[in-house]
Structure formats: C-alpha cells, structure tokens
Design a protein around this motif. Structure first.
Motif, short mmCIF file in Angstrom:
data_model
loop_
_atom_site.label_atom_id
_atom_site.label_comp_id
_atom_site.label_asym_id
_atom_site.label_seq_id
_atom_site.Cartn_x
_atom_site.Cartn_y
_atom_site.Cartn_z
N UNK A 292 -20.76 -1.09 11.96
CA UNK A 292 -20.49 -2.07 10.92
C UNK A 292 -21.28 -1.49 9.68
N UNK A 293 -22.30 -0.65 9.86
CA UNK A 293 -22.94 -0.31 8.49
C UNK A 293 -23.91 0.97 8.90
N UNK A 294 -24.36 1.62 7.73
CA UNK A 294 -25.20 2.64 7.81
C UNK A 294 -26.43 2.38 7.05
N UNK A 295 -27.64 2.28 7.85
CA UNK A 295 -29.19 1.57 7.02
C UNK A 295 -29.94 3.01 7.26
N UNK B 6 -36.15 -2.67 6.74
CA UNK B 6 -36.80 -3.60 6.20
C UNK B 6 -36.72 -5.12 6.77
N UNK B 7 -37.47 -5.80 6.72
CA UNK B 7 -37.09 -7.50 7.21
C UNK B 7 -36.04 -7.86 6.66
N UNK B 8 -35.77 -7.66 5.21
CA UNK B 8 -34.47 -7.96 4.84
C UNK B 8 -33.11 -7.40 5.23
N UNK B 9 -33.22 -6.11 5.56
CA UNK B 9 -32.16 -5.40 6.33
C UNK B 9 -31.88 -6.21 7.53
#
Length: 131
Positions: free
Chosen positions: A112-115, A120-123
């Motif tokens: 679903x995504x690439x981080x 981070x906490x926000x991520x």
C-alpha cells in the motif's frame, strides 16, 4: 491503544528497537512482533493462517535482508490463501532511494505504500488510521 498487531520485518536489530519505540509512542498498536528476515515472517504467517489465528493488521517490510529479502517475501505472500491477502496491509520501509525499488513496489497490489527510513510517529499514525 487499539487492538491492532504490527509486524516489523527488518534485519537491523537497532532499527527494530527504534521503530518499536516509535510505534509504542503512536499508541496505535497493542502488539509489535519483530522478524529478522522475510523467511521468519512468511513461516510465521503460514503458521498463523494454518492455525486460524489472527493475522497482523500491518507489516512493515524492509527490502534488503539476508536469507529472504522483501521482494522474495512478497512473492511468497502472494501465494498464500487469497482471503488473507486483503486483511493484511503491507508497507515497504526502506533506506533505499532507488527509483526502481519504488516502481517495483507498485507492481504488488498488496503493497500500500513506500516509506523512507527513518519512520516517524506521524507515519505510523497515518498508516494505522488508513482503513
């Protein structure tokens, strides 16, 4: 804190400790389970499915690992029973800035995504809220 489970599949033990603390700070997960490589994670996932246990809500998957890397994990994952594939949300988490890695991640509908590291906490809050 919610009743969600997150798996961290990454061969770096220091990173696992750091991301576990970040996940705890987010208060979005009640259970954090680390794995050193894709083989350990896929074996555990197969066991969970065979025993009709709860699958993880989210898997944070590194690409570059020994024994079984993230791409090999995804190939095996896609061979699992289809009813489980939609329940688990997978995010690639990598320090790789290679365009081909980001492009390859889009070939798997279950990613679903690439981080980019560091997470981070926000991520964590964003992906946990993205249901």
């Amino acid at each position: 804190m919610t009743n969600k489970t997150i798996w961290i599949v990454d061969d770096d033990p220091i990173y696992q400790i750091i991301v576990s603390k970040i996940i705890n700070r987010s208060a979005m997960f009640s259970k954090i389970i680390p794995f050193k490589n894709g083989k350990e994670a896929i074996d555990q996932l197969q066991e969970v499915i065979n025993n009709n246990e709860a699958v993880p809500d989210i898997i944070l998957l590194d690409i570059n690992m020994p024994i079984m890397d993230g791409w090999e994990f995804m190939e095996e994952f896609n061979n699992l029973k289809p009813k489980y594939l939609d329940k688990i949300r997978i995010y690639i988490v990598s320090s790789s800035i290679a365009v081909e890695d980001k492009t390859k991640s889009k070939k798997f509908k279950t990613i679903l995504g690439y981080i980019s590291k560091p997470v981070t906490v926000n991520d964590i809050v964003l992906i946990a809220s993205d249901e």
